[in-house]
Motif scaffolding. Structure first.
Motif, PDB file in Angstrom:
ATOM      1  N   GLY A 217       0.826  -1.318  -0.130  1.00 28.06           N
ATOM      2  CA  GLY A 217       0.259  -0.030  -0.129  1.00 28.06           C
ATOM      3  C   GLY A 217       0.693   1.169   0.032  1.00 28.06           C
ATOM      4  O   GLY A 217       2.259   1.016  -0.177  1.00 28.06           O
ATOM      5  N   GLN A 218       0.146   2.408   0.149  1.00 31.14           N
ATOM      6  CA  GLN A 218       0.831   3.560   0.284  1.00 31.14           C
ATOM      7  C   GLN A 218       1.560   3.868   1.770  1.00 31.14           C
ATOM      8  O   GLN A 218       0.839   3.895   2.576  1.00 31.14           O
ATOM      9  CB  GLN A 218       0.060   4.846   0.013  1.00 31.14           C
ATOM     10  N   GLN A 219       2.847   4.122   1.874  1.00 27.15           N
ATOM     11  CA  GLN A 219       3.321   4.521   3.215  1.00 27.15           C
ATOM     12  C   GLN A 219       2.798   5.805   3.638  1.00 27.15           C
ATOM     13  O   GLN A 219       2.645   6.778   3.225  1.00 27.15           O
ATOM     14  CB  GLN A 219       4.931   4.589   3.172  1.00 27.15           C
ATOM     15  N   ALA A 220       2.479   5.560   5.181  1.00 28.51           N
ATOM     16  CA  ALA A 220       1.771   6.648   5.569  1.00 28.51           C
ATOM     17  C   ALA A 220       2.523   6.931   7.180  1.00 28.51           C
ATOM     18  O   ALA A 220       2.553   5.816   7.799  1.00 28.51           O
ATOM     19  CB  ALA A 220       0.157   6.538   5.887  1.00 28.51           C
ATOM     20  N   ILE A 221       2.832   8.137   7.280  1.00 26.68           N
ATOM     21  CA  ILE A 221       3.493   8.083   8.776  1.00 26.68           C
ATOM     22  C   ILE A 221       2.854   9.609   9.290  1.00 26.68           C
ATOM     23  O   ILE A 221       2.859  10.531   8.940  1.00 26.68           O
ATOM     24  CB  ILE A 221       5.095   8.532   8.299  1.00 26.68           C
ATOM     25  N   THR A 222       2.483   9.250  10.672  1.00 25.92           N
ATOM     26  CA  THR A 222       2.055  10.202  11.328  1.00 25.92           C
ATOM     27  C   THR A 222       2.560  10.445  12.716  1.00 25.92           C
ATOM     28  O   THR A 222       2.944   9.484  13.481  1.00 25.92           O
ATOM     29  CB  THR A 222       0.385   9.728  11.580  1.00 25.92           C
ATOM     30  N   HIS A 223       2.908  11.724  13.246  1.00 24.99           N
ATOM     31  CA  HIS A 223       3.547  11.925  14.431  1.00 24.99           C
ATOM     32  C   HIS A 223       2.510  12.808  15.404  1.00 24.99           C
ATOM     33  O   HIS A 223       1.745  13.533  14.749  1.00 24.99           O
ATOM     34  CB  HIS A 223       4.808  12.866  14.339  1.00 24.99           C
ATOM     35  N   TYR A 224       2.382  12.517  16.625  1.00 19.05           N
ATOM     36  CA  TYR A 224       1.547  12.944  17.555  1.00 19.05           C
ATOM     37  C   TYR A 224       2.189  13.343  18.777  1.00 19.05           C
ATOM     38  O   TYR A 224       3.074  12.953  19.209  1.00 19.05           O
ATOM     39  CB  TYR A 224       0.188  12.122  17.818  1.00 19.05           C
ATOM     40  N   LYS A 225       1.318  14.220  19.370  1.00 17.22           N
ATOM     41  CA  LYS A 225       1.685  14.736  20.695  1.00 17.22           C
ATOM     42  C   LYS A 225       0.583  15.103  21.659  1.00 17.22           C
ATOM     43  O   LYS A 225      -0.358  15.657  20.992  1.00 17.22           O
ATOM     44  CB  LYS A 225       2.823  15.871  20.757  1.00 17.22           C
ATOM     45  N   VAL A 226       0.209  14.569  22.838  1.00 19.15           N
ATOM     46  CA  VAL A 226      -0.787  14.888  23.476  1.00 19.15           C
ATOM     47  C   VAL A 226      -0.824  16.286  24.371  1.00 19.15           C
ATOM     48  O   VAL A 226       0.290  16.705  24.838  1.00 19.15           O
ATOM     49  CB  VAL A 226      -0.982  13.926  24.794  1.00 19.15           C
ATOM     50  N   LEU A 227      -1.886  17.034  24.073  1.00 17.39           N
ATOM     51  CA  LEU A 227      -1.684  18.377  24.614  1.00 17.39           C
ATOM     52  C   LEU A 227      -2.561  18.592  25.727  1.00 17.39           C
ATOM     53  O   LEU A 227      -2.367  19.239  26.790  1.00 17.39           O
ATOM     54  CB  LEU A 227      -2.441  19.402  23.471  1.00 17.39           C
ATOM     55  N   ARG A 228      -3.786  17.838  25.768  1.00 14.63           N
ATOM     56  CA  ARG A 228      -4.489  17.803  26.973  1.00 14.63           C
ATOM     57  C   ARG A 228      -5.112  16.424  26.998  1.00 14.63           C
ATOM     58  O   ARG A 228      -5.412  15.878  25.733  1.00 14.63           O
ATOM     59  CB  ARG A 228      -5.682  18.840  26.994  1.00 14.63           C
ATOM     60  N   ALA A 229      -5.677  16.038  28.058  1.00 10.26           N
ATOM     61  CA  ALA A 229      -6.297  14.483  28.303  1.00 10.26           C
ATOM     62  C   ALA A 229      -7.088  14.414  29.409  1.00 10.26           C
ATOM     63  O   ALA A 229      -6.597  15.196  30.413  1.00 10.26           O
ATOM     64  CB  ALA A 229      -5.319  13.628  27.977  1.00 10.26           C
ATOM     65  N   ASN A 230      -8.111  13.642  29.550  1.00  8.70           N
ATOM     66  CA  ASN A 230      -9.028  13.391  30.760  1.00  8.70           C
ATOM     67  C   ASN A 230      -9.331  11.812  30.279  1.00  8.70           C
ATOM     68  O   ASN A 230      -8.997  11.390  29.400  1.00  8.70           O
ATOM     69  CB  ASN A 230     -10.056  14.199  31.025  1.00  8.70           C
ATOM     70  N   ARG A 231     -10.222  11.270  31.258  1.00 11.08           N
ATOM     71  CA  ARG A 231     -10.697   9.943  30.958  1.00 11.08           C
ATOM     72  C   ARG A 231     -11.373   9.686  29.718  1.00 11.08           C
ATOM     73  O   ARG A 231     -11.333   8.661  29.083  1.00 11.08           O
ATOM     74  CB  ARG A 231     -11.558   9.596  32.191  1.00 11.08           C
ATOM     75  N   ASN A 232     -12.252  10.866  29.148  1.00 13.31           N
ATOM     76  CA  ASN A 232     -12.927  10.730  28.045  1.00 13.31           C
ATOM     77  C   ASN A 232     -12.353  11.104  26.618  1.00 13.31           C
ATOM     78  O   ASN A 232     -12.646  10.115  25.816  1.00 13.31           O
ATOM     79  CB  ASN A 232     -14.148  11.503  28.306  1.00 13.31           C
ATOM     80  N   TYR A 233     -11.375  11.968  26.801  1.00 13.98           N
ATOM     81  CA  TYR A 233     -10.928  12.482  25.470  1.00 13.98           C
ATOM     82  C   TYR A 233      -9.542  12.826  25.531  1.00 13.98           C
ATOM     83  O   TYR A 233      -9.224  13.382  26.669  1.00 13.98           O
ATOM     84  CB  TYR A 233     -11.683  13.729  24.671  1.00 13.98           C
ATOM     85  N   SER A 234      -8.903  12.868  24.533  1.00 13.73           N
ATOM     86  CA  SER A 234      -7.254  13.368  24.718  1.00 13.73           C
ATOM     87  C   SER A 234      -7.388  14.427  23.388  1.00 13.73           C
ATOM     88  O   SER A 234      -7.846  13.954  22.276  1.00 13.73           O
ATOM     89  CB  SER A 234      -6.433  12.261  24.206  1.00 13.73           C
TER      90      SER A 234
END
Length: 312
Positions: A217-234
């Motif tokens: 398939g097509q290579q896909a690269i994603t970088h992420y960083k958590v800014l805020r978070a709680n039990r329900n959402y990030s």
């Protein structure tokens, strides 16, 4: 740093006492605007009618319309003003952030299609911006450089010539310095930052999915960083190293934290009636001047409202 805007055209405007009253025509059958006008305004020639469209003298149901092939439906009312105007059609779900002779950069609202097929008559960013650039010249066009999903908001840009489009698409990886999104995803993302790599493929029903076999398939690269978070959402800051179709949505599902309201890719909650994805930053090297251009927009308030401080 946010770029300065091109001075906006004024919208609206009352009928001046010296202006000739407009002509109105009721549509009785389906057709295209230019052909309808040629019939109703005969013996005026095609060039004369096109000029009227280009100068904002024609409205359909009180909305200025400049596209020659705009589809008409029975019961609609077409208004033709004798006097030329510089009044621009009001942009719906779209704000122009920057415009020059080569590019037009916009902030698109969630719910607005970037571009549709020729058979679709729905309002799109592409269609509105085509009408916008034709205010100056009826021959002007815009050209697609990239797209955002309908329910994704944020920064996107279009080229104003085929030459610029080709140059940017041919060197997209070198020209585009940064594409940063914010994503509201389900659940508490415990790993505060990371990189997701897979090879994306598409099913017969046009749904994307990951293969973790290199080259499949097509290579896909994603970088992420958590800014805020709680039990329900990030709330994540997401940077794309590659720009594949639905890449962020698939990758968030892959790590077990689908984008909020994204039922297609595994979301079980719907905190609002849009996708929890926003293209926040777009930075690129200008194709003509070589200058680094950077556009940054605010994080949608709907995303931030999921992290209200708990009472002490």
């Amino acid at each position: 740093m946010k770029q300065g805007n091109k001075p906006p055209r004024r919208h609206g405007g009352a009928l001046n006492r010296n202006q000739t009253p407009p002509k109105q025509f009721k549509v009785t059958e389906q057709g295209e605007l230019l052909l309808f006008l040629l019939d109703k305004l005969s013996p005026q020639g095609r060039n004369s009618v096109k000029s009227m469209l280009a100068h904002g003298q024609v409205s359909v149901d009180d909305r200025v319309e400049k596209l020659y092939n705009h589809p008409l439906r029975p019961e609609q009312v077409v208004t033709v003003r004798k006097d030329r105007t510089t009044v621009a059609p009001v942009l719906v779900g779209l704000k122009i952030l920057y415009e020059d002779d080569d590019l037009i950069v916009v902030n698109k609202d969630a719910g607005l299609l970037s571009i549709a097929t020729e058979k679709e008559t729905e309002l799109t960013a592409y269609r509105q911006l085509t009408a916008h650039v034709r205010l100056d010249n009826p021959q002007n066009r815009i050209f697609v450089l990239h797209r955002l999903d309908r329910e994704t908001s944020g920064v996107m840009m279009f080229a104003k010539s085929e030459k610029v489009q080709q140059k940017m698409q041919d060197s997209w990886k070198d020209i585009v310095e940064e594409r940063t999104y914010v994503a509201l995803v389900e659940g508490l993302v415990k790993k505060t930052q990371g990189t997701i790599t897979s090879w994306l493929k598409e099913t017969s029903t046009l749904k994307m999915y990951s293969s973790f076999t290199p080259g499949d398939g097509q290579q896909a690269i994603t970088h992420y960083k958590v800014l805020r978070a709680n039990r329900n959402y990030s709330l994540l800051e997401v940077q794309l190293e590659t720009g594949r179709k639905n890449q962020i949505r698939v990758h968030m599902q892959d790590i077990g934290h689908p984008v909020a309201s994204d039922k297609k890719y595994g979301s079980k909650t719907k905190p609002f009636a849009r996708l929890g994805l926003h293209a926040r930053v777009l930075a690129f090297e200008h194709p003509t001047t070589g200058k680094l251009m950077r556009f940054e927009t605010d994080i949608p308030k709907q995303f931030l409202s999921q992290f209200k401080e708990e009472p002490k």
